[in-house]
Motif scaffolding. Structure first.
Motif, PDB file in Angstrom:
ATOM      1  N   ILE A 198      38.841  38.775  44.450  1.00 35.53           N
ATOM      2  CA  ILE A 198      39.705  38.798  43.440  1.00 35.53           C
ATOM      3  C   ILE A 198      39.008  38.858  41.920  1.00 35.53           C
ATOM      4  CG2 ILE A 198      41.630  37.136  41.989  1.00 35.53           C
ATOM      5  CD1 ILE A 198      41.503  35.375  44.728  1.00 35.53           C
ATOM      6  N   ARG A 215      47.240  35.530  35.470  1.00 39.48           N
ATOM      7  CA  ARG A 215      47.167  36.585  36.786  1.00 39.48           C
ATOM      8  C   ARG A 215      46.372  36.219  37.978  1.00 39.48           C
ATOM      9  NH1 ARG A 215      44.512  40.233  38.941  1.00 39.48           N
ATOM     10  NH2 ARG A 215      43.046  40.437  36.826  1.00 39.48           N
ATOM     11  N   GLU A 272      47.062  34.710  41.540  1.00 42.22           N
ATOM     12  CA  GLU A 272      46.404  35.377  42.727  1.00 42.22           C
ATOM     13  C   GLU A 272      45.526  34.523  43.713  1.00 42.22           C
ATOM     14  OE1 GLU A 272      43.956  39.446  43.979  1.00 42.22           O
ATOM     15  OE2 GLU A 272      44.543  39.154  42.022  1.00 42.22           O
ATOM     16  N   ARG A 290      45.980  33.192  47.527  1.00 39.48           N
ATOM     17  CA  ARG A 290      45.312  33.222  48.525  1.00 39.48           C
ATOM     18  C   ARG A 290      45.049  32.071  49.339  1.00 39.48           C
ATOM     19  NH1 ARG A 290      41.993  37.700  48.282  1.00 39.48           N
ATOM     20  NH2 ARG A 290      43.386  39.419  47.370  1.00 39.48           N
TER      21      ARG A 290
END
Length: 259
Positions: free
Chosen positions: A108, A120, A124, A128
């Motif tokens: 990431i 953002r 993410e 995950r």
């Protein structure tokens, strides 16, 4: 000579692994998590890195691991122990070769210069973790000389609280990475930068020097899990735990693992 004898099989294994991992990621196969573990273990065996684990990665999910950061070698050392995702600065994605490997590791990427990117990236990370991946955040925001733990940053730790679809927020586990020896001899404060990669060190010379010597001993100290109810308090607790574990590892007075 040793550096080149190590580098050639490393390149060969990498060329074989890239298409396998690319297909696994593209097709979302279960092997997308296991291929990197096998790859990193082969890599460490070729380089000559021995890993000792004290404690254990938490089995609970979602899980966010907060770690100190010493070297590029941290990636294969950690990646060889369990399936996980890393959080890295966006510049890494543009590094020749390294950027491709990082993407195949499902890293990431975060642009620390853009405040809007934090949300953002946090989302993410949460996605995950909710998908079952342990996420590793090098919470210092940079690498150090391996002799100390820098202050942990709390901004991205808020991602643990965004882990949706669970009855409770993600669990945080502190981790200390300690490079303790080379060829069976303690590294010591002065020699630890042979492994540590920080500041304005160039990657290629550092890589070749490490390949030339090999026989590195590294310890991974996993601490007691922390609930992420308050990101600043959890970050500070993880920082203190990592500092205590690192100091113990480097002085040979590491506490017994919990449990």
């Amino acid at each position: 000579m040793r550096a080149w004898l190590v580098l050639l099989p490393v390149v060969l294994v990498t060329l074989v692994g890239i298409p396998l991992q690319w297909a696994s990621v593209a097709l979302r196969l279960p092997t997308r998590r296991t291929i990197p573990v096998v790859y990193h273990r082969i890599l460490l065996a070729l380089i000559g890195v021995r890993v000792r684990v004290v404690g254990a990665p938490a089995a609970v999910r979602p899980l966010l691991i907060l770690s100190n950061h010493v070297s590029w070698l941290d990636i294969p050392v950690l990646g060889s122990r369990l399936p996980l995702c890393f959080v890295a600065k966006s510049e890494v994605a543009r590094w020749p070769g390294i950027g491709l490997l990082a993407k195949l590791q499902r890293t990431i990427f975060v642009d620390r210069a853009a405040r809007a990117a934090t949300g953002r990236v946090a989302g993410e990370m949460a996605a995950r973790m909710n998908g079952g991946d342990a996420v590793v955040l090098f919470a210092e925001g940079t690498s150090s000389d391996g002799n100390r733990v820098l202050a942990f940053r709390s901004a991205l730790v808020g991602a643990a609280g965004q882990a949706v679809g669970t009855e409770r927020p993600a669990t945080i586990q502190p981790l200390a990475i300690a490079y303790v020896g080379q060829a069976g001899i303690p590294l010591g404060r002065a020699r630890r930068p042979m492994v540590a990669w920080y500041g304005d060190m160039e990657l290629a010379p550092h890589l070749m020097n490490l390949l030339r010597h090999g026989a590195i001993d590294v310890e991974l100290h996993f601490g007691t899990v922390i609930e992420a109810d308050n990101r600043k308090a959890a970050t500070l607790a993880a920082e203190r735990a990592a500092r205590t574990m690192l100091t113990g590892a480097l002085t040979g007075r590491a506490p017994l693992p919990p449990g």
